[in-house]
Design a protein around this motif. Structure first.
Motif, short mmCIF file in Angstrom:
data_model
loop_
_atom_site.label_atom_id
_atom_site.label_comp_id
_atom_site.label_asym_id
_atom_site.label_seq_id
_atom_site.Cartn_x
_atom_site.Cartn_y
_atom_site.Cartn_z
N TYR A 30 1.14 -1.56 0.08
CA TYR A 30 0.21 -0.33 -0.14
C TYR A 30 0.88 1.17 -0.38
CZ TYR A 30 -3.45 -2.87 1.33
OH TYR A 30 -4.18 -4.29 1.34
N TRP A 31 0.42 2.45 -0.77
CA TRP A 31 0.80 3.44 -1.02
C TRP A 31 0.38 4.61 0.55
CZ3 TRP A 31 -0.90 8.43 -1.62
CH2 TRP A 31 -0.04 9.83 -1.70
N TRP A 32 1.25 5.49 1.44
CA TRP A 32 0.76 5.82 2.55
C TRP A 32 1.67 7.51 1.71
CZ3 TRP A 32 -2.02 3.34 6.40
CH2 TRP A 32 -1.99 4.16 7.26
N PRO A 33 0.82 8.32 1.32
CA PRO A 33 0.83 9.65 1.50
C PRO A 33 1.49 9.84 2.28
CG PRO A 33 -1.34 9.53 3.09
CD PRO A 33 -0.51 8.55 2.18
N SER A 34 2.26 9.86 4.38
CA SER A 34 3.13 9.77 4.50
C SER A 34 3.76 9.03 5.52
CB SER A 34 2.57 11.45 6.01
OG SER A 34 1.46 10.76 6.28
N GLY A 35 4.73 9.49 6.42
CA GLY A 35 4.93 8.36 7.82
C GLY A 35 3.84 7.78 8.08
N MET A 36 4.27 6.14 7.62
CA MET A 36 2.86 5.95 8.08
C MET A 36 3.24 5.23 9.82
SD MET A 36 2.60 1.19 7.70
CE MET A 36 2.16 1.73 6.08
#
Length: 277
Positions: A9-15
């Protein structure tokens, strides 16, 4: 799990930061999760009396057959501050002046304020290694820890979902160095509203929180006890050498799905009025 999510999955910021922030602000987590930290609040030493052994208790042990020749009793002096005791050989015929001479010779000579200060300092250094400092400000909102009771339902939940903290409540005032006065609701008027810092947890607010304070029948020691209200079923439990009659009990503030099987004889001894119905 983190590596799988990161790869798929792509996470826009720090997961990790987002997950940590979400869990820290979760209202249920704040009330249910166990604290895996050192207890809050450093050790607060008791004030030292202005004079040596000012607060003491005394007792006499009379008629001892093995006391040295000339003595027939033992004078026991306990210091309530340091919890230490001294056993002094005396006679029952001593006058008050003789008792005072023994006291000065044995107690005042051996113990003084510098000795107590040294002992307190050493005890505080040992205790603070296992504690962490924690302070709040007036106006902050905190949760209050509930005393757990084994085998007793707490606020309609049991096991891992049992709330360990209730609130949040506003801090009205700071009492001393480690105590705080809270604004408790009217249904908790039987509970003293001053708490030690070790019983408090900081409330982390979030705009999505819907704070609802349900009325709770709390005891003065912050415990909550369930009572049975109905017998739902009966059966016999067969063991290797005996048979036990058990009944299915519905407890107050519980759903039918949470009813528990209990020994019938034990329930009769504790709640006889339940069987009279």
């Amino acid at each position: 799990m983190y590596q799988d999510l990161r790869r798929l999955y792509w996470w826009p910021s720090g997961m990790k930061n987002d997950i940590e922030k979400f869990i820290s602000e979760c209202l249920t987590c704040q009330q249910v999760k166990i604290e895996h930290q050192r207890p809050a609040g450093t050790l607060q030493s008791l004030p030292i009396p202005q004079w040596k052994w000012e607060h003491i208790t005394m007792d006499f042990v009379l008629g001892l057959p093995r006391t040295p020749k000339g003595y027939n009793s033992i004078w026991v002096i306990v210091d309530m501050l340091t919890k230490s005791a001294h056993f002094l050989l005396v006679k029952t015929t001593f006058t008050m002046n003789q008792y005072a001479e023994v006291y000065v010779a044995e107690i005042v000579r051996l113990h003084g304020i510098p000795v107590i200060k040294t002992a307190q300092s050493r005890q505080k250094s040992y205790a603070d290694n296992r504690r962490r400092p924690l302070e709040f400000e007036v106006g902050d909102h905190v949760f209050v820890k509930i005393a757990p009771l084994n085998g007793i339902m707490r606020f309609g939940r049991k096991g891992k979902l049992s709330p360990r903290f209730i609130g949040p409540f506003e801090i009205l005032d700071r009492i001393g160095e480690r105590e705080y006065r809270l604004a408790l609701p009217p249904d908790l008027d039987r509970v003293h509203n001053v708490f030690h810092v070790s019983m408090l947890r900081k409330y982390i607010s979030n705009p999505s929180h819907v704070l609802k304070h349900e009325p709770l029948d709390l005891m003065p020691n912050l415990t909550y006890q369930e009572v049975p209200i109905q017998i739902l079923d009966r059966k016999v439990k067969v063991l290797r050498n005996k048979e036990i009659n058990i009944i299915k009990i519905l407890w107050c503030n519980q759903l039918v799905e949470e009813a528990m099987w209990e020994p019938e004889e034990e329930m009769k001894q504790r709640y006889l009025e339940l069987f009279a119905q």
